[in-house]
Design an enzyme around this catalytic site. Structure first.
Site, mmCIF file in Angstrom:
data_model
loop_
_atom_site.group_PDB
_atom_site.id
_atom_site.type_symbol
_atom_site.label_atom_id
_atom_site.label_comp_id
_atom_site.label_asym_id
_atom_site.label_seq_id
_atom_site.Cartn_x
_atom_site.Cartn_y
_atom_site.Cartn_z
ATOM 1 N N GLU A 135 0.847 -1.183 0.000
ATOM 2 C CA GLU A 135 0.000 0.000 0.000
ATOM 3 C C GLU A 135 0.890 1.243 0.000
ATOM 4 O OE1 GLU A 135 -2.848 -0.226 3.168
ATOM 5 O OE2 GLU A 135 -3.769 -2.054 2.367
ATOM 6 N N SER A 140 7.562 -2.455 2.823
ATOM 7 C CA SER A 140 8.283 -3.489 3.563
ATOM 8 C C SER A 140 7.548 -3.887 4.837
ATOM 9 C CB SER A 140 9.691 -2.999 3.907
ATOM 10 O OG SER A 140 10.451 -2.809 2.717
ATOM 11 N N THR A 166 1.605 -4.942 -9.948
ATOM 12 C CA THR A 166 1.860 -5.392 -11.314
ATOM 13 C C THR A 166 0.558 -5.893 -11.920
ATOM 14 O OG1 THR A 166 4.107 -6.055 -10.734
ATOM 15 C CG2 THR A 166 3.181 -7.014 -12.729
ATOM 16 N N GLU A 370 8.812 -7.797 -4.401
ATOM 17 C CA GLU A 370 8.564 -8.994 -3.579
ATOM 18 C C GLU A 370 9.513 -9.088 -2.395
ATOM 19 O OE1 GLU A 370 7.528 -12.556 -5.614
ATOM 20 O OE2 GLU A 370 6.549 -11.470 -7.228
ATOM 21 N N THR A 372 12.292 -6.092 -0.665
ATOM 22 C CA THR A 372 13.594 -5.545 -1.043
ATOM 23 C C THR A 372 14.700 -6.481 -0.582
ATOM 24 O OG1 THR A 372 13.906 -4.327 1.014
ATOM 25 C CG2 THR A 372 12.677 -3.207 -0.756
#
Length: 391
Positions: A135, A140, A166, A370, A372
């Site tokens: 969001e 993270s 994506t 997906e 860092t």
């Protein structure tokens, strides 16, 4: 005489069926994806026709059960297919991985009735999925998400905004994590949301430095209503589903990273053998030869690492730590290899006339998506040392 220059990657494939599958993928790549990849990316064209072709060819559901329209291939095979697709065009390889990620929750945590109703179309019906966890204020720190789902009779009503999605705006279904209870990870639930749901809209795509053919954007949920039959798993199980999905998705990112690294090495090798300076090919110069040797070594090490993690997955062993290691190592390697490929080509590598500059721009995002690579280091360290000491 030994062969020089780029060579087809030797694959670790367990069955004749897997060999045939990879031959199909390589043929499809050469005919339908690679020849126009650079042009399509420069024009920022989303390859919906390619994803439809992949679906008709049985390539969008490779790691899932045949009973529901999947290919029931081990991850060690599926990931090598992803590598081939990403080497041709990262938009396609990453998009295929994201689609599998979007299917993961339903395939592994959905009821038998839900799987029977939805999975055949998701895996082989030319549909395309998206995964919605991040969001604007929780990347993270995914457990702090604010999108909320409120029970209304037999339905749930969703309000909130997802970010960095994506396939936002082009997906046919979205796996959405929303808060249904207390703050923190225990209050999150997963939902399957149709792409045409009333109240669902996508913002204009983000303007990115690479991966321009793949739309990434915010997804707005303004009173989106879904029946309770679209709830995946139990209430409060959403964060567990999200993390399990990400473990598998991180392996997908690792394979994609090695794909574009291999493509960059292949182009650098071909250029080095064809470019002459000071009366001989630049591939004769030791400094460049050592650079190419390092590039090839990083690729082989990364491929071995993601395949090792995949075999743990395929045999039912824990693989979360190994998935984080593979994602970390392979994406960092891809950044180094693509940067070195640009250096091998010199000034030409910095121009859009050669694909290596695109590979370098695309490699960067794989260190971010997906989780860092700093998050991957946290995952690995916690497995080694336990959680950080509370202050």
């Amino acid at each position: 005489m030994p062969q020089h220059g780029p060579q087809p990657v030797e694959r670790e494939l367990p069955t004749e069926e897997a060999h045939d599958l990879l031959a199909l993928v390589r043929d499809l790549v050469q005919r339908e994806i690679k020849p126009k990849a650079g042009e399509e990316e420069a024009a920022e064209r989303f390859p919906r026709d390619v994803f439809s072709l992949l679906s008709r060819s049985g390539l969008l559901g490779l790691p899932y059960e045949e009973e529901y329209g999947g290919g029931e291939q081990p991850y060690a095979v599926y990931l090598q297919v992803l590598e081939e697709l990403a080497a041709a065009r990262l938009t396609v390889g990453l998009g295929t991985s994201v689609h599998a990620l979007a299917c993961y929750g339903l395939a592994h945590f959905g009821s038998k009735e839900q799987r029977a109703e939805h999975l055949p179309a998701m895996l082989g019906g030319e549909l395309l999925g998206a995964y919605c966890l991040s969001e604007p204020s929780s990347g993270s720190d995914a457990a702090s998400l604010r999108t909320r789902a409120v029970r209304d009779g037999d339905d749930w009503v969703l309000h909130g905004t997802k970010a960095w999605i994506t396939h936002a705006g082009v997906a046919d279904f979205y796996t959405v994590m929303a808060r249904t209870g207390e703050e923190g990870p225990r209050g999150i639930t997963a939902f399957l949301v149709p792409g045409d749901a009333e109240g669902l809209s996508a913002a204009p795509p983000e303007r990115k430095m690479g991966l321009k053919g793949s739309p990434t954007g915010q997804l707005h949920l303004d009173g989106v209503r879904v029946p309770d039959t679209c709830r995946i798993g139990d209430e409060g199980q959403g964060f567990t589903i999200a993390l399990a999905s990400l473990d598998s998705g991180r392996l997908g990112m690792a394979a994609c990273a090695i794909g574009i690294a291999q493509a960059a090495l292949d182009e650098a090798l071909a250029y080095a053998e064809g470019r002459a300076q000071f009366g001989r090919p630049i591939s004769d110069f030791q400094g460049l030869r050592f650079m190419l040797a390092d590039m090839a070594t990083q690729i082989e090490a990364g491929r071995a690492l993601y395949l090792s993690a995949a075999r743990r997955h395929d045999t039912g062993r824990p693989y979360s730590q190994q998935a984080a290691m593979a994602k970390l190592f392979c994406t960092d390697a891809a950044m180094r290899v693509t940067t070195d490929a640009v250096q091998v080509l010199g000034g030409y590598g910095y121009t859009a006339d050669f694909d290596v500059e695109r590979y370098m721009r695309e490699a960067k995002v794989l260190q971010i998506v997906e989780g860092t690579n700093q998050i991957q280091r946290m995952v690995i360290a916690r497995r080694l040392l336990g959680p950080e000491t509370a202050r």
